[in-house]
Scaffold this motif. Structure first.
Motif, PDB file in Angstrom:
ATOM      1  N   GLY A  96      -8.991 -16.319 -14.285  1.00 44.94           N
ATOM      2  CA  GLY A  96      -9.952 -16.727 -15.304  1.00 44.94           C
ATOM      3  C   GLY A  96      -9.890 -15.744 -16.456  1.00 44.94           C
ATOM      4  O   GLY A  96      -9.338 -14.643 -16.328  1.00 44.94           O
ATOM      5  N   LYS A  97     -10.422 -16.130 -17.571  1.00 46.51           N
ATOM      6  CA  LYS A  97     -10.447 -15.237 -18.725  1.00 46.51           C
ATOM      7  C   LYS A  97     -11.302 -14.007 -18.433  1.00 46.51           C
ATOM      8  O   LYS A  97     -12.131 -14.018 -17.510  1.00 46.51           O
ATOM      9  N   MET A  98     -11.108 -12.951 -19.196  1.00 43.71           N
ATOM     10  CA  MET A  98     -11.906 -11.739 -19.023  1.00 43.71           C
ATOM     11  C   MET A  98     -13.395 -12.084 -19.157  1.00 43.71           C
ATOM     12  O   MET A  98     -13.787 -12.890 -20.004  1.00 43.71           O
ATOM     13  N   GLY A  99     -14.198 -11.508 -18.264  1.00 41.89           N
ATOM     14  CA  GLY A  99     -15.630 -11.747 -18.315  1.00 41.89           C
ATOM     15  C   GLY A  99     -16.079 -13.067 -17.737  1.00 41.89           C
ATOM     16  O   GLY A  99     -17.253 -13.417 -17.824  1.00 41.89           O
ATOM     17  N   SER A 100     -15.166 -13.796 -17.089  1.00 40.39           N
ATOM     18  CA  SER A 100     -15.519 -15.114 -16.554  1.00 40.39           C
ATOM     19  C   SER A 100     -16.275 -15.035 -15.225  1.00 40.39           C
ATOM     20  O   SER A 100     -17.011 -15.951 -14.871  1.00 40.39           O
TER      21      SER A 100
ATOM     22  N   LYS B 235      -3.597  -7.733 -29.608  1.00 38.76           N
ATOM     23  CA  LYS B 235      -3.412  -8.259 -30.963  1.00 38.76           C
ATOM     24  C   LYS B 235      -2.019  -8.855 -31.152  1.00 38.76           C
ATOM     25  O   LYS B 235      -1.740  -9.486 -32.165  1.00 38.76           O
ATOM     26  N   ASN B 236      -1.181  -8.637 -30.151  1.00 35.05           N
ATOM     27  CA  ASN B 236       0.216  -9.038 -30.275  1.00 35.05           C
ATOM     28  C   ASN B 236       0.722  -9.601 -28.947  1.00 35.05           C
ATOM     29  O   ASN B 236       0.974  -8.851 -28.001  1.00 35.05           O
TER      30      ASN B 236
ATOM     31  N   ARG C 195      -9.269 -10.527 -28.109  1.00 36.73           N
ATOM     32  CA  ARG C 195      -8.596 -10.429 -26.810  1.00 36.73           C
ATOM     33  C   ARG C 195      -8.552 -11.787 -26.109  1.00 36.73           C
ATOM     34  O   ARG C 195      -7.545 -12.145 -25.493  1.00 36.73           O
ATOM     35  N   LEU C 196      -9.631 -12.526 -26.211  1.00 37.08           N
ATOM     36  CA  LEU C 196      -9.678 -13.848 -25.586  1.00 37.08           C
ATOM     37  C   LEU C 196      -8.653 -14.792 -26.202  1.00 37.08           C
ATOM     38  O   LEU C 196      -8.083 -15.642 -25.504  1.00 37.08           O
ATOM     39  N   LYS C 197      -8.407 -14.643 -27.487  1.00 37.08           N
ATOM     40  CA  LYS C 197      -7.439 -15.497 -28.181  1.00 37.08           C
ATOM     41  C   LYS C 197      -6.033 -15.310 -27.630  1.00 37.08           C
ATOM     42  O   LYS C 197      -5.201 -16.226 -27.689  1.00 37.08           O
ATOM     43  N   ASN C 198      -5.756 -14.113 -27.114  1.00 42.12           N
ATOM     44  CA  ASN C 198      -4.421 -13.813 -26.610  1.00 42.12           C
ATOM     45  C   ASN C 198      -4.266 -14.071 -25.121  1.00 42.12           C
ATOM     46  O   ASN C 198      -3.227 -13.745 -24.543  1.00 42.12           O
TER      47      ASN C 198
END
Length: 207
Positions: free
Chosen positions: A10-14, A76-77, A157-160
């Motif tokens: 899951g995503k971070m913090g999920s 970011k990358n 961070r979530l975008k990546n």
């Protein structure tokens, strides 16, 4: 060895670590790829050497991984994140296999918890995959409390991270974590019951 390997992601913090903790309380072995990865980055010389080579000396501070510095680069990358994974993940894979072989010989099922279960390719080893989702506002609220990051840092961070849509396509069970801790604890109860019954059905009586 007869056991089921369950991937939790899951995503971070999920809430994946919280769900894993409830299963761990039931005596289920849990391997946290994120936590073990941090340990390996601090203790394995070849990992240190390659991280410094590609990301610079500031990647370590007082012989410990400089999480803040490194996170700002890789989140970011996507290419940098992929490079870091290629450095660390092979060692996590070895560490996990050793953990399975030496520690988990009598388990009915084991948990592999990883934020990058799909990105690393380790989802292919799993018999069953559980993906935890949560509303973005809940995720931001949790991470601000936990990691003291800004909302902008969290969103970047979530975008990546791989999208929930792609996670769902490869998962067997989706848990929407928008309620209380008790909600996840009840989900853990049901998951535990499910895999105990599956083990009994496939392999016979409990060991």
């Amino acid at each position: 060895m007869k056991f089921f390997l369950i991937g939790i992601t899951g995503k971070m913090g999920s809430g994946k670590s919280l769900l894993s903790s409830f299963l761990k309380k039931k005596g289920i072995p849990v391997y946290s790829s994120d936590e073990r990865g941090k340990i390996l980055m601090n203790q394995t010389k070849i990992i240190k050497k390659n991280i410094i080579k590609h990301f610079g000396k500031d990647s370590y501070k007082k012989e410990k991984i400089n999480k803040t510095y490194l996170s700002e680069i890789v989140f970011k990358n996507p290419i940098a994140l992929k490079l870091l994974c290629s450095i660390v993940h092979p060692w996590i894979s070895i560490d996990f296999k050793n953990w399975i072989f030496y520690v988990q010989k009598k388990a009915l099922y084991v948990i592999k918890e990883s934020a990058i279960l799909f990105e690393s390719g380790s989802y292919k080893e799993c018999d069953f995959i559980i993906n935890i989702t949560s509303p973005i506002e809940k995720i931001i609220e949790r991470i601000i409390k936990r990691d003291n990051l800004s909302e902008n840092q969290i969103v970047n961070r979530l975008k990546n991270q791989i999208s929930n849509k792609k996670r769902k396509e490869k998962s067997h069970l989706i848990i929407n974590n928008y309620s209380s801790e008790m909600y996840l604890e009840k989900k853990a109860d049901r998951i535990h019951e499910l895999f105990e019954n599956l083990y009994k059905h496939q392999y016979g009586k409990r060991r």
